[in-house]
Design a protein around this motif. Structure first.
Motif, PDB file in Angstrom:
ATOM      1  N   GLU A  86       0.815  -1.210   0.000  1.00 20.60           N
ATOM      2  CA  GLU A  86       0.000   0.000   0.000  1.00 20.60           C
ATOM      3  C   GLU A  86       0.851   1.264   0.000  1.00 20.60           C
ATOM      4  OE1 GLU A  86      -2.596  -0.382   3.355  1.00 20.60           O
ATOM      5  OE2 GLU A  86      -3.890  -1.850   2.352  1.00 20.60           O
ATOM      6  N   HIS A  87       2.082   1.171   0.500  1.00 21.00           N
ATOM      7  CA  HIS A  87       2.986   2.339   0.569  1.00 21.00           C
ATOM      8  C   HIS A  87       4.286   1.944  -0.125  1.00 21.00           C
ATOM      9  CE1 HIS A  87       0.273   4.273   3.470  1.00 21.00           C
ATOM     10  NE2 HIS A  87       0.184   3.079   4.049  1.00 21.00           N
ATOM     11  N   LYS A  88       4.278   1.996  -1.420  1.00 20.40           N
ATOM     12  CA  LYS A  88       5.378   1.442  -2.215  1.00 20.40           C
ATOM     13  C   LYS A  88       6.719   2.135  -1.986  1.00 20.40           C
ATOM     14  CE  LYS A  88       2.266  -0.274  -5.809  1.00 20.40           C
ATOM     15  NZ  LYS A  88       2.268  -1.626  -5.231  1.00 20.40           N
ATOM     16  N   GLY A  89       6.705   3.380  -1.507  1.00 18.08           N
ATOM     17  CA  GLY A  89       7.959   4.088  -1.266  1.00 18.08           C
ATOM     18  C   GLY A  89       8.627   3.723   0.042  1.00 18.08           C
ATOM     19  N   LEU A  90       7.918   3.030   0.921  1.00 21.54           N
ATOM     20  CA  LEU A  90       8.489   2.669   2.217  1.00 21.54           C
ATOM     21  C   LEU A  90       9.548   1.583   2.078  1.00 21.54           C
ATOM     22  CD1 LEU A  90       5.497   2.431   4.743  1.00 21.54           C
ATOM     23  CD2 LEU A  90       7.285   4.164   4.651  1.00 21.54           C
ATOM     24  N   GLU A  91      10.616   1.721   2.842  1.00 30.88           N
ATOM     25  CA  GLU A  91      11.658   0.698   2.898  1.00 30.88           C
ATOM     26  C   GLU A  91      11.719   0.043   4.269  1.00 30.88           C
ATOM     27  OE1 GLU A  91      13.543  -0.359   0.384  1.00 30.88           O
ATOM     28  OE2 GLU A  91      12.537   1.029  -0.995  1.00 30.88           O
ATOM     29  N   GLU A  92      11.095   0.695   5.284  1.00 31.64           N
ATOM     30  CA  GLU A  92      11.150   0.175   6.653  1.00 31.64           C
ATOM     31  C   GLU A  92       9.883   0.546   7.395  1.00 31.64           C
ATOM     32  OE1 GLU A  92      14.855   0.555   9.136  1.00 31.64           O
ATOM     33  OE2 GLU A  92      13.538   1.748  10.435  1.00 31.64           O
ATOM     34  N   ILE A  93       9.384  -0.392   8.200  1.00 35.98           N
ATOM     35  CA  ILE A  93       8.270  -0.122   9.097  1.00 35.98           C
ATOM     36  C   ILE A  93       8.597  -0.709  10.465  1.00 35.98           C
ATOM     37  CG2 ILE A  93       6.490   0.021   7.320  1.00 35.98           C
ATOM     38  CD1 ILE A  93       5.779  -2.843   7.821  1.00 35.98           C
ATOM     39  N   ARG A  94       7.832  -0.280  11.470  1.00 29.80           N
ATOM     40  CA  ARG A  94       8.066  -0.740  12.841  1.00 29.80           C
ATOM     41  C   ARG A  94       6.748  -1.197  13.459  1.00 29.80           C
ATOM     42  NH1 ARG A  94      11.257   3.782  12.034  1.00 29.80           N
ATOM     43  NH2 ARG A  94       9.482   5.114  12.597  1.00 29.80           N
ATOM     44  N   PHE A  95       6.768  -2.388  14.045  1.00 28.20           N
ATOM     45  CA  PHE A  95       5.653  -2.900  14.821  1.00 28.20           C
ATOM     46  C   PHE A  95       6.050  -2.927  16.293  1.00 28.20           C
ATOM     47  CE2 PHE A  95       4.735  -5.271  10.793  1.00 28.20           C
ATOM     48  CZ  PHE A  95       3.476  -4.736  10.552  1.00 28.20           C
ATOM     49  N   THR A  96       5.088  -2.737  17.164  1.00 26.67           N
ATOM     50  CA  THR A  96       5.307  -2.985  18.589  1.00 26.67           C
ATOM     51  C   THR A  96       4.264  -3.986  19.075  1.00 26.67           C
ATOM     52  OG1 THR A  96       3.974  -1.037  19.190  1.00 26.67           O
ATOM     53  CG2 THR A  96       6.366  -0.761  19.086  1.00 26.67           C
ATOM     54  N   ALA A  97       4.718  -4.903  19.919  1.00 25.26           N
ATOM     55  CA  ALA A  97       3.845  -5.910  20.515  1.00 25.26           C
ATOM     56  C   ALA A  97       4.374  -6.205  21.907  1.00 25.26           C
ATOM     57  CB  ALA A  97       3.817  -7.179  19.673  1.00 25.26           C
ATOM     58  N   LYS A  98       3.479  -6.528  22.822  1.00 23.73           N
ATOM     59  CA  LYS A  98       3.845  -6.676  24.229  1.00 23.73           C
ATOM     60  C   LYS A  98       4.939  -7.713  24.441  1.00 23.73           C
ATOM     61  CE  LYS A  98       1.780  -7.498  28.778  1.00 23.73           C
ATOM     62  NZ  LYS A  98       0.521  -7.793  29.523  1.00 23.73           N
ATOM     63  N   ALA A  99       4.841  -8.864  23.770  1.00 31.57           N
ATOM     64  CA  ALA A  99       5.754  -9.977  24.055  1.00 31.57           C
ATOM     65  C   ALA A  99       7.139  -9.798  23.451  1.00 31.57           C
ATOM     66  CB  ALA A  99       5.154 -11.293  23.569  1.00 31.57           C
ATOM     67  N   VAL A 100       7.255  -9.027  22.365  1.00 29.89           N
ATOM     68  CA  VAL A 100       8.532  -8.937  21.650  1.00 29.89           C
ATOM     69  C   VAL A 100       9.051  -7.512  21.507  1.00 29.89           C
ATOM     70  CG1 VAL A 100       8.273 -11.097  20.395  1.00 29.89           C
ATOM     71  CG2 VAL A 100       7.311  -9.006  19.428  1.00 29.89           C
ATOM     72  N   GLY A 101       8.332  -6.531  22.040  1.00 29.61           N
ATOM     73  CA  GLY A 101       8.788  -5.150  21.948  1.00 29.61           C
ATOM     74  C   GLY A 101       8.690  -4.613  20.531  1.00 29.61           C
ATOM     75  N   GLU A 102       9.697  -3.826  20.145  1.00 26.95           N
ATOM     76  CA  GLU A 102       9.694  -3.237  18.805  1.00 26.95           C
ATOM     77  C   GLU A 102      10.303  -4.216  17.801  1.00 26.95           C
ATOM     78  OE1 GLU A 102      10.562   1.135  17.536  1.00 26.95           O
ATOM     79  OE2 GLU A 102      12.448   0.040  17.246  1.00 26.95           O
ATOM     80  N   VAL A 103       9.635  -4.376  16.696  1.00 28.70           N
ATOM     81  CA  VAL A 103      10.096  -5.238  15.611  1.00 28.70           C
ATOM     82  C   VAL A 103      10.276  -4.368  14.372  1.00 28.70           C
ATOM     83  CG1 VAL A 103       9.539  -7.205  14.136  1.00 28.70           C
ATOM     84  CG2 VAL A 103       8.886  -7.231  16.559  1.00 28.70           C
ATOM     85  N   VAL A 104      11.496  -4.306  13.871  1.00 30.09           N
ATOM     86  CA  VAL A 104      11.802  -3.507  12.686  1.00 30.09           C
ATOM     87  C   VAL A 104      11.735  -4.409  11.457  1.00 30.09           C
ATOM     88  CG1 VAL A 104      13.518  -2.065  11.523  1.00 30.09           C
ATOM     89  CG2 VAL A 104      13.240  -1.934  14.018  1.00 30.09           C
ATOM     90  N   ILE A 105      10.985  -3.957  10.470  1.00 29.29           N
ATOM     91  CA  ILE A 105      10.772  -4.720   9.241  1.00 29.29           C
ATOM     92  C   ILE A 105      11.373  -3.935   8.079  1.00 29.29           C
ATOM     93  CG2 ILE A 105       9.080  -5.900   7.815  1.00 29.29           C
ATOM     94  CD1 ILE A 105       8.863  -6.712  10.744  1.00 29.29           C
ATOM     95  N   THR A 106      12.169  -4.595   7.264  1.00 29.97           N
ATOM     96  CA  THR A 106      12.785  -3.909   6.130  1.00 29.97           C
ATOM     97  C   THR A 106      12.608  -4.724   4.854  1.00 29.97           C
ATOM     98  OG1 THR A 106      14.926  -4.940   6.636  1.00 29.97           O
ATOM     99  CG2 THR A 106      14.532  -2.736   7.529  1.00 29.97           C
TER     100      THR A 106
END
Length: 267
Positions: A86-106
């Motif tokens: 949906e956001h073709k220009g993005l190269e990185e996103i970040r998720f946060t979840a209680k069990a694993v903290g911040e997850v960086v996706i590239t």
């Protein structure tokens, strides 16, 4: 109310392979009971519910048809695939979840998506639960456990492929699931290790591809094989490939994904 839903086959680039996950992205959380009902209706290993904070930052929760799950890798990959689409220009996103903290996706090379997770190395057990021995048709060579599952090590990949399970007995191990694994000999594709994942207490009989448990399997096999980059195969009926890299306290898991469905839920 209408809500967009995507269904993605994760850890594969071939439709009807890998592990399917539903992805629902909203600006506010739906009620927990409604999220669980949607997951039951979808009847997939997981439905990922994603709360959008901005274009790059998101919160994520995962529901199986049975319960909310602390950590799910393949549904994180599926959600990442949808957001990058949906956001073709993005190269990185970040998720946060209680069990694993911040997850960086590239975005990685050749359509791979890379996810950075905490290292969840399993530890050897002093005593093995009776239900684990009775619930599997082949006795383990070794047994370990991490926050998520018992890790049953076999001598040969043929044992992983041929082992049979008793779901009712394995349910006694709740809240822990069971993964069986071996070095990837005698398997096409030159894999470093293979696995199968059983989770009757939390999601169903056998999970097609389980990204989360590779945060434990990859460090284990990295130490056994003395290499930091590994190619893994989950030998379910659908099958899936994972590229793993172990770097200290982080485990990087990469995979491909393919769209199966884009639709609308009527609530």
């Amino acid at each position: 109310m209408k809500i967009k839903i995507d269904i993605i086959d994760a850890f594969t680039d071939v439709r009807f392979k890998g592990n399917s996950a539903a992805v629902i992205i909203t600006d506010t959380w739906l009620p927990d009971e409604l999220m669980q009902s949607i997951a039951i209706e979808n009847n997939l290993s997981e439905t990922a519910f994603v709360k959008r904070l901005n274009t790059q930052d998101y919160q994520i929760r995962w529901f199986s048809p049975i319960t909310e799950i602390d950590f799910c890798g393949h549904a994180t990959l599926a959600a990442s695939f949808v957001i990058f689409k949906e956001h073709k220009g993005l190269e990185e996103i970040r998720f946060t979840a209680k069990a694993v903290g911040e997850v960086v996706i590239t975005k990685s090379y050749d359509s791979y998506i890379q996810m950075s997770f905490p290292n969840r190395m399993p530890q050897k057990l002093k005593s093995v639960p009776t239900a684990l021995i009775e619930g599997l048709s082949i006795k383990p060579v070794d047994v370990l456990r991490n926050e998520q599952a018992y890790v049953v090590v076999y001598r040969d990949s043929c044992d992983v492929i041929s082992v049979e399970k008793d779901d009712e007995i394995l349910k006694r191990l709740a809240p822990f699931d069971v993964v069986v694994t071996a070095k990837g000999n005698n398997v096409e594709g030159e894999y470093d290790f293979i696995s199968r994942y059983f989770w009757p207490a939390n999601g169903g009989g056998e999970d097609p591809v389980t990204g989360s448990i590779h945060t434990g399997l990859a460090p284990y096999w990295s130490a056994r094989l003395d290499k930091n980059e590994l190619k893994a195969y989950q030998a379910s009926a659908r099958g899936g490939e994972l590229l793993c890299r172990v770097d200290g306290e982080r485990v990087y898991i990469s995979g491909k994904a393919v769209q199966y469905l884009e639709g609308v839920i009527h609530l």
